[in-house]
Enzyme design. Sequence first.
Site, PDB file in Angstrom:
ATOM      1  N   TYR A   1       0.845  -1.189   0.000  1.00 24.50           N
ATOM      2  CA  TYR A   1       0.000   0.000   0.000  1.00 24.50           C
ATOM      3  C   TYR A   1       0.882   1.240   0.000  1.00 24.50           C
ATOM      4  O   TYR A   1       1.822   1.348   0.798  1.00 24.50           O
ATOM      5  CB  TYR A   1      -0.892   0.006   1.249  1.00 24.50           C
ATOM      6  CG  TYR A   1      -1.821   1.199   1.302  1.00 24.50           C
ATOM      7  CD1 TYR A   1      -2.836   1.360   0.356  1.00 24.50           C
ATOM      8  CD2 TYR A   1      -1.684   2.171   2.294  1.00 24.50           C
ATOM      9  CE1 TYR A   1      -3.687   2.452   0.405  1.00 24.50           C
ATOM     10  CE2 TYR A   1      -2.543   3.261   2.347  1.00 24.50           C
ATOM     11  CZ  TYR A   1      -3.548   3.406   1.399  1.00 24.50           C
ATOM     12  OH  TYR A   1      -4.384   4.491   1.448  1.00 24.50           O
TER      13      TYR A   1
ATOM     14  N   LYS B   1       3.766   9.522   8.673  1.00 21.18           N
ATOM     15  CA  LYS B   1       3.499   9.022  10.030  1.00 21.18           C
ATOM     16  C   LYS B   1       4.437   9.635  11.079  1.00 21.18           C
ATOM     17  O   LYS B   1       4.233  10.763  11.488  1.00 21.18           O
ATOM     18  CB  LYS B   1       3.510   7.499  10.028  1.00 21.18           C
ATOM     19  CG  LYS B   1       2.414   6.947   9.066  1.00 21.18           C
ATOM     20  CD  LYS B   1       2.216   5.474   9.182  1.00 21.18           C
ATOM     21  CE  LYS B   1       1.303   4.907   8.122  1.00 21.18           C
ATOM     22  NZ  LYS B   1      -0.085   4.751   8.524  1.00 21.18           N
TER      23      LYS B   1
ATOM     24  N   ASP C   1       9.449   3.170  -0.077  1.00 25.58           N
ATOM     25  CA  ASP C   1       8.365   3.782   0.696  1.00 25.58           C
ATOM     26  C   ASP C   1       8.568   3.454   2.177  1.00 25.58           C
ATOM     27  O   ASP C   1       8.341   2.332   2.625  1.00 25.58           O
ATOM     28  CB  ASP C   1       7.017   3.253   0.184  1.00 25.58           C
ATOM     29  CG  ASP C   1       5.844   3.935   0.870  1.00 25.58           C
ATOM     30  OD1 ASP C   1       6.073   4.707   1.822  1.00 25.58           O
ATOM     31  OD2 ASP C   1       4.697   3.684   0.449  1.00 25.58           O
TER      32      ASP C   1
HETATM   33  C1  PLP Z   1       3.698   2.287   3.288  1.00 23.56           C
HETATM   34  C2  PLP Z   1       2.675   3.369   3.182  1.00 23.56           C
HETATM   35  N1  PLP Z   1       2.763   4.276   2.184  1.00 23.56           N
HETATM   36  C3  PLP Z   1       1.873   5.275   2.057  1.00 23.56           C
HETATM   37  C4  PLP Z   1       0.825   5.406   2.930  1.00 23.56           C
HETATM   38  C5  PLP Z   1      -0.164   6.507   2.743  1.00 23.56           C
HETATM   39  O1  PLP Z   1      -0.023   7.466   3.748  1.00 23.56           O
HETATM   40  P1  PLP Z   1      -1.252   8.428   4.129  1.00 23.56           P
HETATM   41  O2  PLP Z   1      -2.289   7.568   4.786  1.00 23.56           O
HETATM   42  O3  PLP Z   1      -0.631   9.441   5.052  1.00 23.56           O
HETATM   43  O4  PLP Z   1      -1.742   9.052   2.860  1.00 23.56           O
HETATM   44  C6  PLP Z   1       0.689   4.495   3.979  1.00 23.56           C
HETATM   45  C7  PLP Z   1      -0.436   4.604   4.927  1.00 23.56           C
HETATM   46  O5  PLP Z   1      -0.742   3.734   5.703  1.00 23.56           O
HETATM   47  C8  PLP Z   1       1.639   3.454   4.114  1.00 23.56           C
HETATM   48  O6  PLP Z   1       1.548   2.542   5.101  1.00 23.56           O
END
Ligand code: PLP
Length: 440
Positions: free
Chosen positions: A148, A276, A243
């Site tokens: 994700y 986060k 990521d």
């Molecule tokens: C690995 C990863 N990338 C991107 C995101 C997206 O972040 P946001 O919820 O702040 O848009 C998340 C959210 O859980 C994530 O776990």
Amino acid sequence: MTDRNDDLFAAARAVTPGGVNSPVRAYGSVGGIPRFLASAAGARVTDAAGVEYVDLVASWGPALLGHAHPEVVAAVQEAAARGLSFGAPTEGEVELAALIVDRVRFGDARPVERVRLVSTGTEATMTAIRLARGATGRDLLVKFSGHYHGHSDGLLAEAGSGVATLALPGSAGVPAPVAAQTLVIGYNDPDALAAVFAEHGDRIAAVIVEASAANMGVVAPLPGFNRLIAETAHAHGALMILDEVLTGFRVHPAGFWGLQAQSGEEYLPDIVTFGKVVGGGMPLAALGGRAEVMELLAPLGPVYQAGTLSGNPLSVAAGLATLRLATPDVYEKIDAASERLSRALDAALSDAGVTHAVAKAGNLFNASFRASAPRDYAEAQAQESFRYAPFFHSMREQGVALPPSVFEAWFLTAAHGDEELELIERALPAAAAAAARAQA
Ligand SMILES: Cc1ncc(COP(=O)(O)O)c(C=O)c1O
């Protein structure tokens, strides 16, 4: 008998789709009424009916130090008193970017030379992809199933927890030509990686990968897999986007990348995304990378990105205070708590005779209801996930708030002390027994 949570959920559903502002919060896969939280402090949250829980959600990651850490709250209050938003650069933004650059290093290896602050992880990954396309002049993106990266159009294909919890293959509303730019391959599968580059190598702009997958449950990369991604991408003139929205500053001061580098797996991603923890509980995320790549962003380069609230002073204050307080002892404490709790979880499920595997990636962990820890999305889905709802509700009734989906990591904070860990440990056997009794 209904309580304030029931009333609020009914009222919420009348004005908000599904009653929530982010789908997994709706308790879709575990059933029941979501708890509306009224306050949180340290390792505990309190719901609208006044019931307190030891929290293992930690706002889905940001609360590294625990909720409402007094120094973080004070920093935000001080910033608020100076003004909520200026739409102009501030000193704090410079400090935060410099701190990120400084933390994400191992020896001479330094993947992050320049940082751009944005407001959400979705924005960070979306911008990273545009940047990779701008840098390479190519369109295709490779992602891994079950990973994700936020909810932008090109990234929702086989995107793990949220969509998996709702049993959706992806999302409606994504134009087919946009979806076609994303090539989805199996995680931890070197052959699939080689095959996608053999077929499309000269058209691939980037591979995006969670530093360690944690949105299909915790699924760590196999040894060498992240390095292989970097090598393969670079051999074909493509970029690697790592990521670290979930893992960055949570599993190690230098993120999962730092943890891997420390254990001998060295590779250099081209763009790294953060979220986060970097915002300390406020809306803030970031992307960073090599100067020559990052400086393709406007105003220096042709890749456009902007945001009215980017680098918002309150968020920056929370992020700065959090990162400054995230000293090595914070990670040592969370690592030890994670070790203790993951063992207790394993033992409780074993004692109850529940087929399970506890997976770990740094201090992230969770259990899946299958005999071995999953290595990819297909394996993560092939489990007796019906056992999670009774497990979850038993823990909740005993005063422990778990993520409302089997496909999520459990998050600890530096505020989880002996008292909280003991409370969780005492709750585990009954929850494991409830999981054992569950019927498909
Ligand atoms: C690995 C990863 N990338 C991107 C995101 C997206 O972040 P946001 O919820 O702040 O848009 C998340 C959210 O859980 C994530 O776990």
